[in-house]
Enzyme design. Structure first.
Site, mmCIF file in Angstrom:
data_model
loop_
_atom_site.group_PDB
_atom_site.id
_atom_site.type_symbol
_atom_site.label_atom_id
_atom_site.label_comp_id
_atom_site.label_asym_id
_atom_site.label_seq_id
_atom_site.Cartn_x
_atom_site.Cartn_y
_atom_site.Cartn_z
ATOM 1 N N SER A 148 0.851 -1.181 0.000
ATOM 2 C CA SER A 148 0.000 0.000 0.000
ATOM 3 C C SER A 148 0.888 1.233 0.000
ATOM 4 O O SER A 148 2.080 1.162 0.348
ATOM 5 C CB SER A 148 -0.882 -0.008 1.259
ATOM 6 O OG SER A 148 -1.491 1.252 1.481
ATOM 7 N N TYR A 161 -3.145 -0.274 10.046
ATOM 8 C CA TYR A 161 -2.965 -0.587 8.620
ATOM 9 C C TYR A 161 -1.573 -0.171 8.152
ATOM 10 O O TYR A 161 -0.871 -0.941 7.475
ATOM 11 C CB TYR A 161 -4.046 0.120 7.818
ATOM 12 C CG TYR A 161 -4.074 -0.209 6.341
ATOM 13 C CD1 TYR A 161 -4.618 -1.410 5.893
ATOM 14 C CD2 TYR A 161 -3.587 0.692 5.407
ATOM 15 C CE1 TYR A 161 -4.666 -1.707 4.539
ATOM 16 C CE2 TYR A 161 -3.632 0.405 4.046
ATOM 17 C CZ TYR A 161 -4.173 -0.795 3.615
ATOM 18 O OH TYR A 161 -4.216 -1.088 2.269
#
Length: 268
Positions: A148, A161
């Site tokens: 990501s 995250y």
């Protein structure tokens, strides 16, 4: 097929894409099928599995679905064993399954933090560990971790995250370091902001016809001036799964329209 084209072909390869019932994982699995690979994927429920199989069938893809929770090592071992019996040794693994919880850090429970890390970081370790022996024995393999932009950047409300995806970047590099001598390549793909059903609410027009504030923010921060699509990830995913990338290892390929390279527009 000429040698150059063959380098990009996945003909006869067995690919396991975790969490490929929809979205990015589904698009990657679709691309692999078009490139000639046999597709295996997992779901955690029978309901989602049946829907995903129907969706693959509608695309003309003969995918093989299995029930498994990738955070549970025993279930993953069974999953890999079943795939090997049904399709053969896994040549390509895409660790795609993941979740995000947008909660301010001071309000986030330890249980929520651990759940995100368990799915987004521990699971890729578990599944990679399970497929590596077969790849070593075969003398070749590809592991692709879906990272990501949060592997590089922090942002409000995504502490778990960002921590997990940052860890996944380093797990990618470590698998490269430890198993490169076995002709195994481990790379990552870092998607930018991708237009999926999950992000649709962020792109809806407001009552006055204006763009959603977050939509405006992303388009302004992205040199390509648009959201990405799942299809934008297909080519990079096929490249990293193919023989064309045999000397590419430990790399994170950011498919983000240039957002990580850009400081943003100067205010007018």
């Amino acid at each position: 097929m000429d040698t150059f084209s063959k380098n990009f072909s996945l003909e006869g390869k067995v690919a396991l894409v975790t969490g490929a019932a929809y979205g990015i994982g589904f698009a990657i699995a679709e691309a692999y099928a078009k490139a000639g690979a046999k597709i295996a994927f997992n779901c955690r429920s029978q309901k989602h599995l049946e829907q995903a199989l129907a969706d693959y069938k509608a695309k003309g893809i003969e995918a093989h679905g299995f029930i498994a929770d990738v955070t549970k090592e025993d279930e993953v071992k069974t999953l890999v064993s079943e795939i090997e019996k049904e399709l053969g040794t896994i040549d390509i693994l895409v660790n795609n399954a993941g979740i995000i919880k947008r909660i301010p850090m001071t309000e986030m429970s330890v249980e929520d933090f651990r759940q995100v890390v368990d799915i987004d970081l521990n699971a890729p370790f578990i599944v990679s560990k399970a497929v590596l022996p077969g790849m070593i024995k075969k003398g070749h393999g590809k592991i692709i971790n879906i990272c990501s932009m949060m592997s590089e950047l922090g942002r409000e409300t995504v502490s778990a995250y960002a921590a997990a995806k940052g860890g996944l970047k380093m797990l990618t590099r470590n698998i490269c370091s430890e198993f490169g001598e076995h002709n195994i390549q481990c790379n990552g793909i870092g998607p930018g902001y991708i237009a999926t059903p999950q992000t649709a609410p962020l792109r809806e027009r407001q009552a006055d016809g204006s763009r959603h504030p977050f939509d405006q923010f992303i388009v302004a921060k992205t040199p390509a001036a648009r959201w990405g699509t799942p299809e934008d990830l297909m080519g990079p995913a096929v490249f990293l799964a193919s023989d064309a990338s045999d000397f590419v290892n430990g790399h994170i390929l950011y498919v983000d329209g240039g957002i990580l390279a850009y400081i943003g527009k100067q205010p007018k």
